[in-house]
Write a protein that holds these residues in place. Structure first.
Motif, PDB file in Angstrom:
ATOM      1  N   GLY A  27     -17.052 -65.656 -54.757  1.00 19.06           N
ATOM      2  CA  GLY A  27     -18.757 -65.731 -55.076  1.00 19.06           C
ATOM      3  C   GLY A  27     -18.918 -67.237 -55.107  1.00 19.06           C
ATOM      4  O   GLY A  27     -20.005 -67.775 -55.482  1.00 19.06           O
ATOM      5  N   THR A  28     -18.152 -68.397 -54.408  1.00 22.91           N
ATOM      6  CA  THR A  28     -18.470 -69.605 -54.233  1.00 22.91           C
ATOM      7  C   THR A  28     -19.720 -70.022 -53.290  1.00 22.91           C
ATOM      8  O   THR A  28     -20.299 -70.712 -53.758  1.00 22.91           O
ATOM      9  CB  THR A  28     -17.346 -70.289 -53.863  1.00 22.91           C
ATOM     10  OG1 THR A  28     -16.001 -69.982 -54.584  1.00 22.91           O
ATOM     11  CG2 THR A  28     -17.466 -71.864 -53.792  1.00 22.91           C
ATOM     12  N   VAL A  29     -19.722 -69.132 -52.341  1.00 30.25           N
ATOM     13  CA  VAL A  29     -20.833 -69.569 -51.390  1.00 30.25           C
ATOM     14  C   VAL A  29     -21.843 -68.333 -51.187  1.00 30.25           C
ATOM     15  O   VAL A  29     -22.717 -68.499 -50.406  1.00 30.25           O
ATOM     16  CB  VAL A  29     -20.207 -69.793 -49.943  1.00 30.25           C
ATOM     17  CG1 VAL A  29     -19.501 -71.104 -49.908  1.00 30.25           C
ATOM     18  CG2 VAL A  29     -19.581 -68.812 -49.274  1.00 30.25           C
ATOM     19  N   GLY A  30     -21.716 -67.398 -52.212  1.00 31.16           N
ATOM     20  CA  GLY A  30     -22.839 -66.223 -52.029  1.00 31.16           C
ATOM     21  C   GLY A  30     -22.306 -65.417 -50.739  1.00 31.16           C
ATOM     22  O   GLY A  30     -21.080 -65.261 -50.234  1.00 31.16           O
ATOM     23  N   LEU A  31     -23.442 -64.586 -50.482  1.00 29.60           N
ATOM     24  CA  LEU A  31     -23.257 -63.390 -49.311  1.00 29.60           C
ATOM     25  C   LEU A  31     -23.358 -64.177 -48.090  1.00 29.60           C
ATOM     26  O   LEU A  31     -22.571 -63.640 -47.254  1.00 29.60           O
ATOM     27  CB  LEU A  31     -24.472 -62.405 -49.549  1.00 29.60           C
ATOM     28  CG  LEU A  31     -24.422 -61.768 -50.502  1.00 29.60           C
ATOM     29  CD1 LEU A  31     -25.911 -60.889 -50.579  1.00 29.60           C
ATOM     30  CD2 LEU A  31     -23.390 -60.767 -50.867  1.00 29.60           C
ATOM     31  N   TRP A  32     -23.611 -65.501 -47.818  1.00 30.61           N
ATOM     32  CA  TRP A  32     -23.669 -65.928 -46.275  1.00 30.61           C
ATOM     33  C   TRP A  32     -22.022 -66.209 -46.070  1.00 30.61           C
ATOM     34  O   TRP A  32     -21.878 -66.221 -44.958  1.00 30.61           O
ATOM     35  CB  TRP A  32     -24.394 -67.454 -46.516  1.00 30.61           C
ATOM     36  CG  TRP A  32     -25.822 -67.068 -46.434  1.00 30.61           C
ATOM     37  CD1 TRP A  32     -26.954 -67.053 -47.683  1.00 30.61           C
ATOM     38  CD2 TRP A  32     -26.579 -66.646 -45.150  1.00 30.61           C
ATOM     39  NE1 TRP A  32     -28.067 -66.843 -46.908  1.00 30.61           N
ATOM     40  CE2 TRP A  32     -28.197 -66.352 -45.884  1.00 30.61           C
ATOM     41  CE3 TRP A  32     -26.348 -66.338 -44.153  1.00 30.61           C
ATOM     42  CZ2 TRP A  32     -28.979 -66.111 -44.989  1.00 30.61           C
ATOM     43  CZ3 TRP A  32     -27.306 -66.157 -43.113  1.00 30.61           C
ATOM     44  CH2 TRP A  32     -28.577 -65.840 -43.752  1.00 30.61           C
ATOM     45  N   GLY A  33     -21.286 -66.396 -46.990  1.00 27.39           N
ATOM     46  CA  GLY A  33     -19.912 -66.528 -46.645  1.00 27.39           C
ATOM     47  C   GLY A  33     -19.180 -65.452 -45.652  1.00 27.39           C
ATOM     48  O   GLY A  33     -18.357 -65.579 -44.965  1.00 27.39           O
ATOM     49  N   TRP A  34     -19.935 -64.319 -45.828  1.00 28.31           N
ATOM     50  CA  TRP A  34     -19.272 -63.156 -45.236  1.00 28.31           C
ATOM     51  C   TRP A  34     -19.521 -63.264 -43.624  1.00 28.31           C
ATOM     52  O   TRP A  34     -19.261 -62.440 -42.915  1.00 28.31           O
ATOM     53  CB  TRP A  34     -19.723 -61.754 -45.697  1.00 28.31           C
ATOM     54  CG  TRP A  34     -19.467 -61.560 -47.051  1.00 28.31           C
ATOM     55  CD1 TRP A  34     -19.999 -61.314 -48.311  1.00 28.31           C
ATOM     56  CD2 TRP A  34     -17.954 -61.166 -47.083  1.00 28.31           C
ATOM     57  NE1 TRP A  34     -19.208 -61.141 -49.334  1.00 28.31           N
ATOM     58  CE2 TRP A  34     -17.930 -60.957 -48.891  1.00 28.31           C
ATOM     59  CE3 TRP A  34     -16.986 -60.804 -46.653  1.00 28.31           C
ATOM     60  CZ2 TRP A  34     -16.868 -60.496 -49.418  1.00 28.31           C
ATOM     61  CZ3 TRP A  34     -15.829 -60.205 -47.175  1.00 28.31           C
ATOM     62  CH2 TRP A  34     -15.672 -60.269 -48.682  1.00 28.31           C
ATOM     63  N   ILE A  35     -20.535 -64.228 -43.234  1.00 22.12           N
ATOM     64  CA  ILE A  35     -20.611 -64.396 -42.036  1.00 22.12           C
ATOM     65  C   ILE A  35     -19.127 -64.826 -41.219  1.00 22.12           C
ATOM     66  O   ILE A  35     -19.078 -64.910 -39.991  1.00 22.12           O
ATOM     67  CB  ILE A  35     -21.635 -65.366 -41.641  1.00 22.12           C
ATOM     68  CG1 ILE A  35     -22.232 -65.410 -40.131  1.00 22.12           C
ATOM     69  CG2 ILE A  35     -21.154 -66.926 -41.945  1.00 22.12           C
ATOM     70  CD1 ILE A  35     -23.124 -64.432 -39.908  1.00 22.12           C
ATOM     71  N   GLY A  36     -18.244 -65.438 -42.057  1.00 23.59           N
ATOM     72  CA  GLY A  36     -16.840 -65.648 -41.543  1.00 23.59           C
ATOM     73  C   GLY A  36     -16.265 -64.640 -40.827  1.00 23.59           C
ATOM     74  O   GLY A  36     -15.325 -64.605 -40.292  1.00 23.59           O
ATOM     75  N   VAL A  37     -16.642 -63.600 -40.876  1.00 19.13           N
ATOM     76  CA  VAL A  37     -16.098 -62.217 -40.158  1.00 19.13           C
ATOM     77  C   VAL A  37     -16.399 -62.315 -38.549  1.00 19.13           C
ATOM     78  O   VAL A  37     -15.520 -62.144 -37.713  1.00 19.13           O
ATOM     79  CB  VAL A  37     -16.757 -60.895 -40.795  1.00 19.13           C
ATOM     80  CG1 VAL A  37     -16.294 -59.635 -39.567  1.00 19.13           C
ATOM     81  CG2 VAL A  37     -16.408 -60.632 -42.078  1.00 19.13           C
ATOM     82  N   VAL A  38     -17.260 -62.964 -38.466  1.00 18.86           N
ATOM     83  CA  VAL A  38     -17.899 -63.402 -36.996  1.00 18.86           C
ATOM     84  C   VAL A  38     -16.744 -64.192 -36.097  1.00 18.86           C
ATOM     85  O   VAL A  38     -15.928 -63.915 -35.346  1.00 18.86           O
ATOM     86  CB  VAL A  38     -19.153 -63.785 -36.671  1.00 18.86           C
ATOM     87  CG1 VAL A  38     -19.405 -64.174 -35.393  1.00 18.86           C
ATOM     88  CG2 VAL A  38     -20.175 -62.775 -37.012  1.00 18.86           C
ATOM     89  N   PRO A  39     -16.493 -65.493 -36.661  1.00 20.75           N
ATOM     90  CA  PRO A  39     -15.470 -66.281 -36.236  1.00 20.75           C
ATOM     91  C   PRO A  39     -14.048 -65.704 -36.505  1.00 20.75           C
ATOM     92  O   PRO A  39     -13.138 -66.027 -35.472  1.00 20.75           O
ATOM     93  CB  PRO A  39     -15.468 -67.727 -36.943  1.00 20.75           C
ATOM     94  CG  PRO A  39     -16.263 -67.504 -38.254  1.00 20.75           C
ATOM     95  CD  PRO A  39     -17.188 -66.066 -37.794  1.00 20.75           C
ATOM     96  N   LEU A  40     -13.674 -65.001 -37.205  1.00 18.33           N
ATOM     97  CA  LEU A  40     -12.366 -64.329 -37.678  1.00 18.33           C
ATOM     98  C   LEU A  40     -12.236 -63.534 -36.223  1.00 18.33           C
ATOM     99  O   LEU A  40     -11.193 -63.373 -35.629  1.00 18.33           O
ATOM    100  CB  LEU A  40     -12.314 -63.601 -38.708  1.00 18.33           C
ATOM    101  CG  LEU A  40     -10.916 -62.952 -39.185  1.00 18.33           C
ATOM    102  CD1 LEU A  40      -9.938 -64.025 -39.009  1.00 18.33           C
ATOM    103  CD2 LEU A  40     -11.120 -62.377 -40.187  1.00 18.33           C
ATOM    104  N   LEU A  41     -13.174 -62.591 -36.086  1.00 19.05           N
ATOM    105  CA  LEU A  41     -12.978 -61.598 -35.092  1.00 19.05           C
ATOM    106  C   LEU A  41     -12.886 -61.959 -33.813  1.00 19.05           C
ATOM    107  O   LEU A  41     -12.112 -61.680 -32.739  1.00 19.05           O
ATOM    108  CB  LEU A  41     -14.096 -60.492 -35.169  1.00 19.05           C
ATOM    109  CG  LEU A  41     -14.080 -59.566 -36.435  1.00 19.05           C
ATOM    110  CD1 LEU A  41     -15.248 -58.739 -36.395  1.00 19.05           C
ATOM    111  CD2 LEU A  41     -12.629 -58.865 -36.598  1.00 19.05           C
ATOM    112  N   THR A  42     -13.804 -63.111 -33.609  1.00 20.20           N
ATOM    113  CA  THR A  42     -13.717 -63.601 -32.200  1.00 20.20           C
ATOM    114  C   THR A  42     -12.406 -64.442 -31.957  1.00 20.20           C
ATOM    115  O   THR A  42     -11.807 -64.446 -30.809  1.00 20.20           O
ATOM    116  CB  THR A  42     -15.036 -64.689 -32.005  1.00 20.20           C
ATOM    117  OG1 THR A  42     -15.052 -65.560 -32.934  1.00 20.20           O
ATOM    118  CG2 THR A  42     -16.295 -63.749 -32.143  1.00 20.20           C
ATOM    119  N   GLY A  43     -11.869 -64.781 -33.040  1.00 22.76           N
ATOM    120  CA  GLY A  43     -10.709 -65.655 -32.629  1.00 22.76           C
ATOM    121  C   GLY A  43      -9.539 -64.635 -32.533  1.00 22.76           C
ATOM    122  O   GLY A  43      -8.647 -64.834 -31.813  1.00 22.76           O
ATOM    123  N   LEU A  44      -9.302 -63.490 -33.398  1.00 23.08           N
ATOM    124  CA  LEU A  44      -8.396 -62.364 -33.132  1.00 23.08           C
ATOM    125  C   LEU A  44      -8.394 -61.940 -31.905  1.00 23.08           C
ATOM    126  O   LEU A  44      -7.473 -61.665 -31.322  1.00 23.08           O
ATOM    127  CB  LEU A  44      -8.502 -61.516 -34.307  1.00 23.08           C
ATOM    128  CG  LEU A  44      -8.290 -62.154 -35.623  1.00 23.08           C
ATOM    129  CD1 LEU A  44      -8.484 -61.215 -36.613  1.00 23.08           C
ATOM    130  CD2 LEU A  44      -6.705 -62.497 -35.673  1.00 23.08           C
TER     131      LEU A  44
END
Length: 61
Positions: A27-44
């Protein structure tokens, strides 16, 4: 899908994705933090659709 993400780019994407998801989960950055799924998947998956459009590649192959 041809690989177009490699090396340092891959590591940075995975770390950034995990950090953003962790911040969103706490809950530190709110819902915008879930955009982290994109770089995670592109990296994997070693594939970035935007790189394909721009004709870029950071992997050696």
């Amino acid at each position: 899908m041809k690989k177009n993400v490699g090396g340092i780019d891959k590591v940075v994407r995975i770390i950034a994705g995990v950090v953003l998801i962790a911040l969103a989960a706490t809950g530190t950055v709110g819902l915008w933090g879930w955009i982290g799924v994109v770089p995670l998947l592109t990296g994997l998956f070693n594939f970035c659709p935007l790189y394909s459009v721009l004709g870029m590649k950071t992997c050696k192959i």
